[in-house]
Design an enzyme around this catalytic site. Sequence first.
Site, PDB file in Angstrom:
ATOM      1  N   GLU A  68       4.255  -2.611  13.791  1.00  0.00           N
ATOM      2  CA  GLU A  68       3.670  -3.208  12.519  1.00  0.00           C
ATOM      3  C   GLU A  68       4.469  -4.318  12.055  1.00  0.00           C
ATOM      4  O   GLU A  68       5.584  -4.148  12.075  1.00  0.00           O
ATOM      5  CB  GLU A  68       3.232  -1.957  11.490  1.00  0.00           C
ATOM      6  CG  GLU A  68       2.729  -2.525  10.225  1.00  0.00           C
ATOM      7  CD  GLU A  68       2.781  -1.488   9.189  1.00  0.00           C
ATOM      8  OE1 GLU A  68       1.567  -1.016   8.559  1.00  0.00           O
ATOM      9  OE2 GLU A  68       3.769  -1.151   8.435  1.00  0.00           O
ATOM     10  N   TYR A 124      -0.890  -9.728   7.827  1.00  0.00           N
ATOM     11  CA  TYR A 124      -0.519  -8.265   8.130  1.00  0.00           C
ATOM     12  C   TYR A 124      -1.075  -7.916   9.459  1.00  0.00           C
ATOM     13  O   TYR A 124      -2.112  -8.453   9.874  1.00  0.00           O
ATOM     14  CB  TYR A 124      -1.343  -7.140   7.265  1.00  0.00           C
ATOM     15  CG  TYR A 124      -1.320  -5.869   7.795  1.00  0.00           C
ATOM     16  CD1 TYR A 124      -0.244  -4.813   7.217  1.00  0.00           C
ATOM     17  CD2 TYR A 124      -1.912  -5.082   8.801  1.00  0.00           C
ATOM     18  CE1 TYR A 124      -0.079  -3.611   7.708  1.00  0.00           C
ATOM     19  CE2 TYR A 124      -1.763  -4.222   9.326  1.00  0.00           C
ATOM     20  CZ  TYR A 124      -0.830  -3.129   8.738  1.00  0.00           C
ATOM     21  OH  TYR A 124      -0.524  -1.910   9.371  1.00  0.00           O
TER      22      TYR A 124
END
Length: 382
Positions: free
Chosen positions: A195, A107
């Site tokens: 993101e 992530y």
Amino acid sequence: MKLHEYQAKEILDRYAVPTQRGRVTSDPAEARRIAEEFGGKAVVKAQVHMGGRGKAGGVKLVQTAEDAEKETREMLGKRLVSIQNPAGMVVEKVLVTELIDIAKEYYVAVTLDRAAQKDVVILSRKGGVDIEEVAHSDPAAIIRLHIDPAWGLDDFQVRNLLREAGIDEVDHRQLGALIKGLVKVYYGVDASMVEVNPCAVTPEGKVLAADAKVLIDDNALYRQKEFAALQDESADDPIEAEAHRRGIAYVRLGGHVGVIGNGAGLVMCTLDEVARAGGKASNFLDIGGGAQADQVRKSVELVLMDENVRGLLINIFGGITRCDEVAKGILEAMSSLSIRVPVVLRLEGTRAAEGLALLEGSKITGAATMQEAAQKIVALCA
Ligand code: GDP
Ligand code: MN
């Protein structure tokens, strides 16, 4: 404003951040042709502004081009629903990407840490899943690196970050480059968030963005012209989109009492009064300072586009705004639109007497104070 995954990946591409090949379409036959280019193995991904598409059935892995066509046909027009978005969103476009084998999922995000007053890089070796879930179950697995506003990001800081996050040594070079690329994207397009989840590692060891989310700071749209053009399309709510086209500050709130006022503070105060009187406001709408009759008419029209509105409360404290201009706008609205709901008006300040005189004989209910106005409209909407 939110960008779709395919738009976000186009930007990543410009900054040389690796992603899968893919193209967007709203035609099942075209989806088949795109999948054929990848030898049939593809991922069909709904392009809607919501997270957790995978769980909602908006991400389908297929092995053949026929299946890519079939899944696309099934997905288009379907409403995807998630816990965060119970109302759901209808799929109008899909992104067809090549299917990659994924060995590891990380992530990565770049965003603003308001408390620290700095931008921050967030990294976790536990990608793929909901990051909120990781934050809850294993907060130590999420590592943050603040970006010094004067110095920017140094290579040694990125290396420390990778080490601290427990990223496999073999991925450091590529993931480090990817992180630096995302930071460039973040500043380059005036993003408030970039993101990548998952940031995938293939069995061959290639690191790439398998998903991408980019939010553009609305306050930067004056210099990010490319995205300004997309803003109407990006609004989730059709009335909010229309408000933006008309240059009116409108936010849908979901209740049944329409609210119009001048000045954000006064409007918020009016919302509180409506709540105190036991009602629920349908919206926030600020006509701004010095509004002309035309702006008032457009605002009334906008609020009444919401089918749930059962009454309208107009609260004006005239300073720069002239009450007689507002009254003219209300009268224009009353005559040009067939207003089917009761209207309560509180008019105070510059040229209030002239304004009220104009409204004499109309069906508008007057109120001397904001509290009285709120009580009256809530009673009329009951
Ligand atoms: P999201 O659910 O909206 O975040 O959509 P994602 O693009 O992140 O996709 C959801 C999940 O689908 C990912 O976490 C992956 O596990 C899986 N996925 C997406 N693309 C691929 C791919 O190319 N190959 C494989 N094996 N899985 C994928
Ligand atoms: Mn994702």
